[in-house]
Design a protein around this motif. Structure first.
Motif, PDB file in Angstrom:
ATOM      1  N   GLY A   9     -16.761 -17.150  44.405  1.00 36.83           N
ATOM      2  CA  GLY A   9     -16.253 -17.432  43.074  1.00 36.83           C
ATOM      3  C   GLY A   9     -16.176 -18.929  42.793  1.00 36.83           C
ATOM      4  O   GLY A   9     -16.082 -19.737  43.716  1.00 36.83           O
ATOM      5  N   SER A  10     -16.237 -19.271  41.513  1.00 35.97           N
ATOM      6  CA  SER A  10     -15.995 -20.671  41.140  1.00 35.97           C
ATOM      7  C   SER A  10     -14.509 -20.833  40.841  1.00 35.97           C
ATOM      8  O   SER A  10     -13.860 -19.935  40.306  1.00 35.97           O
ATOM      9  CB  SER A  10     -16.836 -21.058  39.916  1.00 35.97           C
ATOM     10  OG  SER A  10     -16.379 -20.381  38.766  1.00 35.97           O
ATOM     11  N   ALA A  16     -10.982 -24.848  45.819  1.00 34.21           N
ATOM     12  CA  ALA A  16     -11.480 -23.818  46.745  1.00 34.21           C
ATOM     13  C   ALA A  16     -12.775 -23.259  46.162  1.00 34.21           C
ATOM     14  O   ALA A  16     -13.333 -23.803  45.207  1.00 34.21           O
ATOM     15  CB  ALA A  16     -10.426 -22.722  46.914  1.00 34.21           C
ATOM     16  N   GLY A  17     -13.250 -22.166  46.769  1.00 37.48           N
ATOM     17  CA  GLY A  17     -14.425 -21.485  46.231  1.00 37.48           C
ATOM     18  C   GLY A  17     -15.710 -22.281  46.393  1.00 37.48           C
ATOM     19  O   GLY A  17     -15.841 -23.129  47.284  1.00 37.48           O
ATOM     20  N   THR A  40     -13.380 -18.299  37.853  1.00 35.35           N
ATOM     21  CA  THR A  40     -11.917 -18.306  37.752  1.00 35.35           C
ATOM     22  C   THR A  40     -11.435 -19.619  37.152  1.00 35.35           C
ATOM     23  O   THR A  40     -12.058 -20.666  37.338  1.00 35.35           O
ATOM     24  CB  THR A  40     -11.221 -18.124  39.128  1.00 35.35           C
ATOM     25  OG1 THR A  40     -11.355 -19.329  39.890  1.00 35.35           O
ATOM     26  CG2 THR A  40     -11.780 -16.954  39.906  1.00 35.35           C
ATOM     27  N   GLN A  42      -8.265 -22.048  37.411  1.00 39.94           N
ATOM     28  CA  GLN A  42      -7.133 -22.312  38.301  1.00 39.94           C
ATOM     29  C   GLN A  42      -6.619 -23.715  38.051  1.00 39.94           C
ATOM     30  O   GLN A  42      -7.387 -24.639  37.799  1.00 39.94           O
ATOM     31  CB  GLN A  42      -7.541 -22.174  39.779  1.00 39.94           C
ATOM     32  CG  GLN A  42      -8.119 -20.801  40.110  1.00 39.94           C
ATOM     33  CD  GLN A  42      -8.342 -20.575  41.597  1.00 39.94           C
ATOM     34  OE1 GLN A  42      -7.498 -20.898  42.419  1.00 39.94           O
ATOM     35  NE2 GLN A  42      -9.478 -19.983  41.941  1.00 39.94           N
ATOM     36  N   ASP A 100     -15.926 -14.376  54.816  1.00 45.71           N
ATOM     37  CA  ASP A 100     -14.533 -14.821  54.698  1.00 45.71           C
ATOM     38  C   ASP A 100     -13.873 -13.773  53.797  1.00 45.71           C
ATOM     39  O   ASP A 100     -14.133 -13.748  52.588  1.00 45.71           O
ATOM     40  CB  ASP A 100     -14.489 -16.219  54.069  1.00 45.71           C
ATOM     41  CG  ASP A 100     -13.072 -16.763  53.962  1.00 45.71           C
ATOM     42  OD1 ASP A 100     -12.166 -16.198  54.604  1.00 45.71           O
ATOM     43  OD2 ASP A 100     -12.881 -17.763  53.235  1.00 45.71           O
ATOM     44  N   LEU A 111      -7.738 -11.856  44.491  1.00 46.21           N
ATOM     45  CA  LEU A 111      -9.124 -12.258  44.226  1.00 46.21           C
ATOM     46  C   LEU A 111     -10.092 -11.123  44.562  1.00 46.21           C
ATOM     47  O   LEU A 111     -11.295 -11.253  44.370  1.00 46.21           O
ATOM     48  CB  LEU A 111      -9.465 -13.520  45.027  1.00 46.21           C
ATOM     49  CG  LEU A 111      -8.621 -14.759  44.670  1.00 46.21           C
ATOM     50  CD1 LEU A 111      -8.969 -15.931  45.583  1.00 46.21           C
ATOM     51  CD2 LEU A 111      -8.814 -15.172  43.206  1.00 46.21           C
ATOM     52  N   ARG A 196      -5.405 -26.715  49.784  1.00 45.54           N
ATOM     53  CA  ARG A 196      -6.203 -25.625  49.215  1.00 45.54           C
ATOM     54  C   ARG A 196      -7.581 -25.631  49.871  1.00 45.54           C
ATOM     55  O   ARG A 196      -8.059 -26.647  50.341  1.00 45.54           O
ATOM     56  CB  ARG A 196      -6.331 -25.833  47.696  1.00 45.54           C
ATOM     57  CG  ARG A 196      -4.962 -25.754  47.013  1.00 45.54           C
ATOM     58  CD  ARG A 196      -4.952 -24.956  45.727  1.00 45.54           C
ATOM     59  NE  ARG A 196      -5.845 -23.822  45.727  1.00 45.54           N
ATOM     60  CZ  ARG A 196      -6.823 -23.654  44.833  1.00 45.54           C
ATOM     61  NH1 ARG A 196      -7.015 -24.518  43.876  1.00 45.54           N
ATOM     62  NH2 ARG A 196      -7.601 -22.592  44.896  1.00 45.54           N
ATOM     63  N   CYS A 200     -12.129 -21.531  52.985  1.00 44.57           N
ATOM     64  CA  CYS A 200     -13.515 -21.761  52.532  1.00 44.57           C
ATOM     65  C   CYS A 200     -14.173 -22.825  53.411  1.00 44.57           C
ATOM     66  O   CYS A 200     -15.321 -22.694  53.827  1.00 44.57           O
ATOM     67  CB  CYS A 200     -13.552 -22.265  51.090  1.00 44.57           C
ATOM     68  SG  CYS A 200     -12.699 -21.235  49.903  1.00 44.57           S
TER      69      CYS A 200
HETATM   70  N1  PLP Z   1     -10.310 -19.341  44.497  1.00 44.68           N
HETATM   71  C1  PLP Z   1     -11.506 -18.997  44.963  1.00 44.68           C
HETATM   72  C2  PLP Z   1     -12.629 -18.866  43.997  1.00 44.68           C
HETATM   73  C3  PLP Z   1     -11.686 -18.768  46.333  1.00 44.68           C
HETATM   74  O1  PLP Z   1     -12.875 -18.419  46.821  1.00 44.68           O
HETATM   75  C4  PLP Z   1     -10.594 -18.903  47.226  1.00 44.68           C
HETATM   76  C5  PLP Z   1     -10.729 -18.694  48.659  1.00 44.68           C
HETATM   77  O2  PLP Z   1     -11.763 -18.411  49.184  1.00 44.68           O
HETATM   78  C6  PLP Z   1      -9.370 -19.243  46.684  1.00 44.68           C
HETATM   79  C7  PLP Z   1      -9.261 -19.465  45.335  1.00 44.68           C
HETATM   80  C8  PLP Z   1      -8.174 -19.347  47.546  1.00 44.68           C
HETATM   81  O3  PLP Z   1      -8.003 -20.630  47.946  1.00 44.68           O
HETATM   82  P1  PLP Z   1      -6.538 -21.136  48.163  1.00 44.68           P
HETATM   83  O4  PLP Z   1      -5.998 -20.334  49.314  1.00 44.68           O
HETATM   84  O5  PLP Z   1      -6.718 -22.556  48.481  1.00 44.68           O
HETATM   85  O6  PLP Z   1      -5.796 -20.863  46.895  1.00 44.68           O
END
Ligand code: PLP
Length: 233
Positions: A9-10, A16-17, A40, A42, A100, A111, A196, A200
Protein backbone atom coordinates in the motif's frame (compact mmCIF):
# COMPACT_ATOMS: atom_id res chain seq x y z
CA UNK A 1 20.74 -4.15 -12.42
CA UNK A 2 18.60 -6.64 -10.51
CA UNK A 3 15.01 -5.67 -9.74
CA UNK A 4 12.95 -6.20 -6.59
CA UNK A 5 9.14 -6.18 -6.74
CA UNK A 6 7.37 -4.58 -3.77
CA UNK A 7 3.63 -5.28 -3.56
CA UNK A 8 1.85 -3.14 -0.97
CA UNK A 9 0.00 0.00 0.00
CA UNK A 10 0.95 3.64 -0.39
CA UNK A 11 1.11 5.75 2.77
CA UNK A 12 0.60 9.44 1.98
CA UNK A 13 2.84 10.39 4.92
CA UNK A 14 5.61 8.17 3.45
CA UNK A 15 6.39 6.82 6.94
CA UNK A 16 5.63 3.24 5.90
CA UNK A 17 4.44 1.22 2.92
CA UNK A 18 5.77 1.49 -0.61
CA UNK A 19 7.60 4.80 -0.11
CA UNK A 20 9.66 3.16 2.63
CA UNK A 21 10.21 0.06 0.49
CA UNK A 22 11.50 2.21 -2.38
CA UNK A 23 13.98 3.99 -0.12
CA UNK A 24 15.35 0.67 1.13
CA UNK A 25 15.61 -0.84 -2.36
CA UNK A 26 17.45 2.27 -3.65
CA UNK A 27 19.82 2.20 -0.64
CA UNK A 28 20.74 -1.39 -1.57
CA UNK A 29 21.61 -0.35 -5.13
CA UNK A 30 18.76 -2.33 -6.67
CA UNK A 31 16.02 -1.37 -9.13
CA UNK A 32 12.43 -1.27 -7.88
CA UNK A 33 9.17 -2.42 -9.42
CA UNK A 34 5.98 -1.76 -7.47
CA UNK A 35 2.43 -3.02 -7.39
CA UNK A 36 0.12 -0.64 -5.49
CA UNK A 37 -2.55 -2.68 -3.71
CA UNK A 38 -4.26 0.18 -1.85
CA UNK A 39 -3.95 3.91 -1.43
CA UNK A 40 -4.04 5.19 2.15
CA UNK A 41 -4.15 8.67 3.66
CA UNK A 42 -2.13 8.82 6.88
CA UNK A 43 -1.03 11.69 9.09
CA UNK A 44 -1.06 12.81 12.69
CA UNK A 45 -4.59 11.37 13.04
CA UNK A 46 -3.48 7.89 11.92
CA UNK A 47 -5.12 6.26 8.87
CA UNK A 48 -7.89 8.63 7.72
CA UNK A 49 -8.78 6.89 4.43
CA UNK A 50 -7.93 3.65 2.66
CA UNK A 51 -9.01 2.37 -0.74
CA UNK A 52 -8.02 -0.92 -2.38
CA UNK A 53 -7.29 -1.01 -6.11
CA UNK A 54 -9.27 -3.27 -8.48
CA UNK A 55 -7.95 -6.82 -9.09
CA UNK A 56 -7.30 -6.31 -12.81
CA UNK A 57 -5.08 -3.33 -12.02
CA UNK A 58 -3.15 -5.37 -9.46
CA UNK A 59 -2.67 -8.22 -11.94
CA UNK A 60 -1.57 -5.76 -14.64
CA UNK A 61 1.06 -4.13 -12.41
CA UNK A 62 2.59 -7.52 -11.53
CA UNK A 63 2.47 -8.67 -15.17
CA UNK A 64 4.24 -5.45 -16.21
CA UNK A 65 7.06 -5.91 -13.66
CA UNK A 66 9.05 -8.22 -15.96
CA UNK A 67 11.75 -10.48 -14.52
CA UNK A 68 12.51 -9.75 -10.86
CA UNK A 69 15.09 -11.24 -8.49
CA UNK A 70 12.88 -11.24 -5.37
CA UNK A 71 9.42 -10.14 -4.24
CA UNK A 72 7.95 -8.65 -1.06
CA UNK A 73 4.33 -8.21 -0.01
CA UNK A 74 3.23 -5.69 2.62
CA UNK A 75 -0.30 -4.27 2.97
CA UNK A 76 -2.74 -6.45 0.97
CA UNK A 77 -6.03 -4.86 2.14
CA UNK A 78 -8.53 -7.66 1.41
CA UNK A 79 -9.18 -11.13 0.00
CA UNK A 80 -9.86 -9.91 -3.55
CA UNK A 81 -6.45 -8.23 -3.69
CA UNK A 82 -4.79 -11.37 -2.31
CA UNK A 83 -6.46 -13.65 -4.85
CA UNK A 84 -5.23 -11.47 -7.71
CA UNK A 85 -1.70 -11.37 -6.24
CA UNK A 86 -1.65 -15.18 -5.91
CA UNK A 87 -2.77 -15.61 -9.53
CA UNK A 88 -0.38 -13.01 -10.93
CA UNK A 89 2.63 -14.38 -9.03
CA UNK A 90 2.26 -17.71 -10.90
CA UNK A 91 4.10 -15.95 -13.75
CA UNK A 92 7.11 -15.35 -11.45
CA UNK A 93 7.67 -18.82 -9.95
CA UNK A 94 11.42 -18.54 -9.35
CA UNK A 95 11.70 -15.27 -7.43
CA UNK A 96 11.76 -15.80 -3.64
CA UNK A 97 8.81 -14.17 -1.87
CA UNK A 98 8.93 -12.54 1.57
CA UNK A 99 5.52 -11.90 3.13
CA UNK A 100 5.32 -9.15 5.74
CA UNK A 101 1.88 -10.10 7.11
CA UNK A 102 0.72 -6.54 7.76
CA UNK A 103 -2.50 -6.55 9.77
CA UNK A 104 -2.64 -3.07 11.38
CA UNK A 105 -0.92 0.30 11.36
CA UNK A 106 0.77 1.23 14.64
CA UNK A 107 -2.09 3.73 15.11
CA UNK A 108 -4.39 0.68 15.37
CA UNK A 109 -6.23 0.91 12.03
CA UNK A 110 -6.77 -2.39 10.21
CA UNK A 111 -4.81 -2.71 6.96
CA UNK A 112 -6.19 -6.20 6.17
CA UNK A 113 -9.86 -7.07 6.69
CA UNK A 114 -11.11 -10.27 8.35
CA UNK A 115 -11.70 -12.21 5.11
CA UNK A 116 -8.26 -11.03 4.00
CA UNK A 117 -6.62 -12.67 7.00
CA UNK A 118 -8.09 -16.04 5.93
CA UNK A 119 -7.06 -15.47 2.30
CA UNK A 120 -3.51 -14.52 3.32
CA UNK A 121 -2.89 -18.13 4.42
CA UNK A 122 -3.33 -19.24 0.79
CA UNK A 123 -0.23 -17.18 -0.06
CA UNK A 124 1.95 -18.86 2.62
CA UNK A 125 2.96 -21.88 0.47
CA UNK A 126 4.55 -19.43 -2.00
CA UNK A 127 6.65 -17.80 0.76
CA UNK A 128 10.35 -18.28 1.32
CA UNK A 129 9.87 -16.27 4.52
CA UNK A 130 7.10 -14.75 6.65
CA UNK A 131 8.03 -11.83 8.93
CA UNK A 132 5.30 -11.36 11.59
CA UNK A 133 5.84 -9.25 14.70
CA UNK A 134 4.68 -10.79 17.97
CA UNK A 135 1.08 -9.43 17.82
CA UNK A 136 0.73 -10.53 14.18
CA UNK A 137 2.08 -14.02 14.96
CA UNK A 138 -0.39 -14.35 17.82
CA UNK A 139 -3.33 -13.07 15.75
CA UNK A 140 -2.51 -15.42 12.87
CA UNK A 141 -2.05 -18.54 15.00
CA UNK A 142 -3.79 -18.08 18.36
CA UNK A 143 -0.53 -19.30 19.94
CA UNK A 144 1.49 -17.30 22.47
CA UNK A 145 5.05 -18.64 22.11
CA UNK A 146 7.29 -18.08 19.07
CA UNK A 147 7.98 -21.82 18.76
CA UNK A 148 4.28 -22.71 18.59
CA UNK A 149 3.51 -19.74 16.32
CA UNK A 150 6.26 -20.69 13.84
CA UNK A 151 5.15 -24.34 13.87
CA UNK A 152 1.60 -23.36 12.88
CA UNK A 153 2.75 -20.96 10.14
CA UNK A 154 5.16 -23.56 8.71
CA UNK A 155 2.40 -26.20 8.77
CA UNK A 156 0.34 -23.71 6.75
CA UNK A 157 3.08 -23.66 4.12
CA UNK A 158 5.67 -20.98 4.94
CA UNK A 159 9.19 -22.35 4.38
CA UNK A 160 10.62 -20.12 7.11
CA UNK A 161 9.28 -17.67 9.69
CA UNK A 162 11.00 -14.70 11.34
CA UNK A 163 9.18 -13.78 14.57
CA UNK A 164 10.29 -10.23 15.32
CA UNK A 165 10.95 -9.13 18.88
CA UNK A 166 10.33 -5.41 18.51
CA UNK A 167 7.05 -5.60 20.45
CA UNK A 168 8.47 -7.78 23.26
CA UNK A 169 10.25 -6.60 26.44
CA UNK A 170 13.91 -6.71 27.44
CA UNK A 171 17.15 -4.85 26.78
CA UNK A 172 17.59 -6.59 23.42
CA UNK A 173 15.19 -6.85 20.50
CA UNK A 174 15.60 -10.52 19.59
CA UNK A 175 14.24 -11.84 16.31
CA UNK A 176 13.85 -15.62 15.96
CA UNK A 177 14.27 -17.26 12.56
CA UNK A 178 12.62 -20.66 12.24
CA UNK A 179 13.77 -22.48 9.11
CA UNK A 180 14.39 -26.00 7.83
CA UNK A 181 17.89 -25.71 9.33
CA UNK A 182 16.52 -25.02 12.85
CA UNK A 183 16.04 -21.90 14.95
CA UNK A 184 18.46 -18.97 14.80
CA UNK A 185 18.41 -15.93 17.06
CA UNK A 186 19.34 -12.37 16.00
CA UNK A 187 19.99 -9.81 18.72
CA UNK A 188 20.25 -6.05 18.61
CA UNK A 189 19.97 -3.55 21.46
CA UNK A 190 16.37 -2.34 21.89
CA UNK A 191 16.47 1.21 20.56
CA UNK A 192 14.72 4.04 22.38
CA UNK A 193 11.43 5.50 21.13
CA UNK A 194 9.31 4.31 18.23
CA UNK A 195 9.69 4.61 14.48
CA UNK A 196 7.12 4.15 11.75
CA UNK A 197 7.86 1.73 8.96
CA UNK A 198 10.24 -0.57 10.85
CA UNK A 199 8.46 -3.74 9.67
CA UNK A 200 8.52 -2.55 6.04
CA UNK A 201 12.20 -1.60 6.35
CA UNK A 202 13.32 -4.96 7.78
CA UNK A 203 11.32 -7.12 5.34
CA UNK A 204 12.43 -5.10 2.32
CA UNK A 205 16.08 -5.19 3.42
CA UNK A 206 15.81 -9.01 3.70
CA UNK A 207 14.31 -9.17 0.19
CA UNK A 208 17.18 -7.04 -1.13
CA UNK A 209 19.70 -9.45 0.43
CA UNK A 210 17.94 -12.43 -1.17
CA UNK A 211 17.90 -10.61 -4.53
CA UNK A 212 21.66 -10.13 -4.17
CA UNK A 213 22.14 -13.88 -3.68
CA UNK A 214 22.49 -14.01 0.11
CA UNK A 215 21.19 -17.02 2.04
CA UNK A 216 18.30 -16.51 4.44
CA UNK A 217 20.37 -16.24 7.65
CA UNK A 218 22.84 -13.86 6.04
CA UNK A 219 20.03 -11.72 4.61
CA UNK A 220 18.26 -11.49 7.99
CA UNK A 221 21.50 -10.58 9.82
CA UNK A 222 22.36 -7.90 7.25
CA UNK A 223 18.80 -6.52 7.30
CA UNK A 224 18.80 -6.26 11.07
CA UNK A 225 22.08 -4.33 10.95
CA UNK A 226 20.61 -2.08 8.24
CA UNK A 227 17.49 -1.43 10.35
CA UNK A 228 19.58 -0.53 13.41
CA UNK A 229 21.75 1.87 11.39
CA UNK A 230 18.65 3.50 9.81
CA UNK A 231 16.98 3.89 13.21
CA UNK A 232 20.10 5.48 14.72
CA UNK A 233 20.76 7.59 11.60
N1 PLP B 1 0.69 1.84 6.09
C1 PLP B 1 1.07 1.00 5.14
C2 PLP B 1 0.65 1.28 3.74
C3 PLP B 1 1.86 -0.11 5.46
O1 PLP B 1 2.25 -0.97 4.52
C4 PLP B 1 2.25 -0.35 6.80
C5 PLP B 1 3.07 -1.48 7.19
O2 PLP B 1 3.50 -2.28 6.41
C6 PLP B 1 1.80 0.55 7.76
C7 PLP B 1 1.04 1.63 7.38
C8 PLP B 1 2.12 0.34 9.18
O3 PLP B 1 3.24 1.02 9.51
P1 PLP B 1 3.35 1.59 10.97
O4 PLP B 1 3.39 0.39 11.87
O5 PLP B 1 4.61 2.34 10.94
O6 PLP B 1 2.13 2.42 11.20
Amino acid sequence: MKAVLAIGGSDSSCGAGLARDLAVIAAHGLTARICVTAVTAQGAGGVTASHPLPPDLIAAQIAAAGPVAAIKTGMLANATVIESVIAALRALPDAPLVIDPVLRASSGAALLDTAGVAALRKLFPRAALLTPNRPEAEALTGETTPDAQAAVLMRQGAKAVLIKGGHADGADATDLLFAATGCHSFNAPRLPGTRRGTGCTLATAIVCGLAQGQGLEQAVAAAKAYLTAWWRG
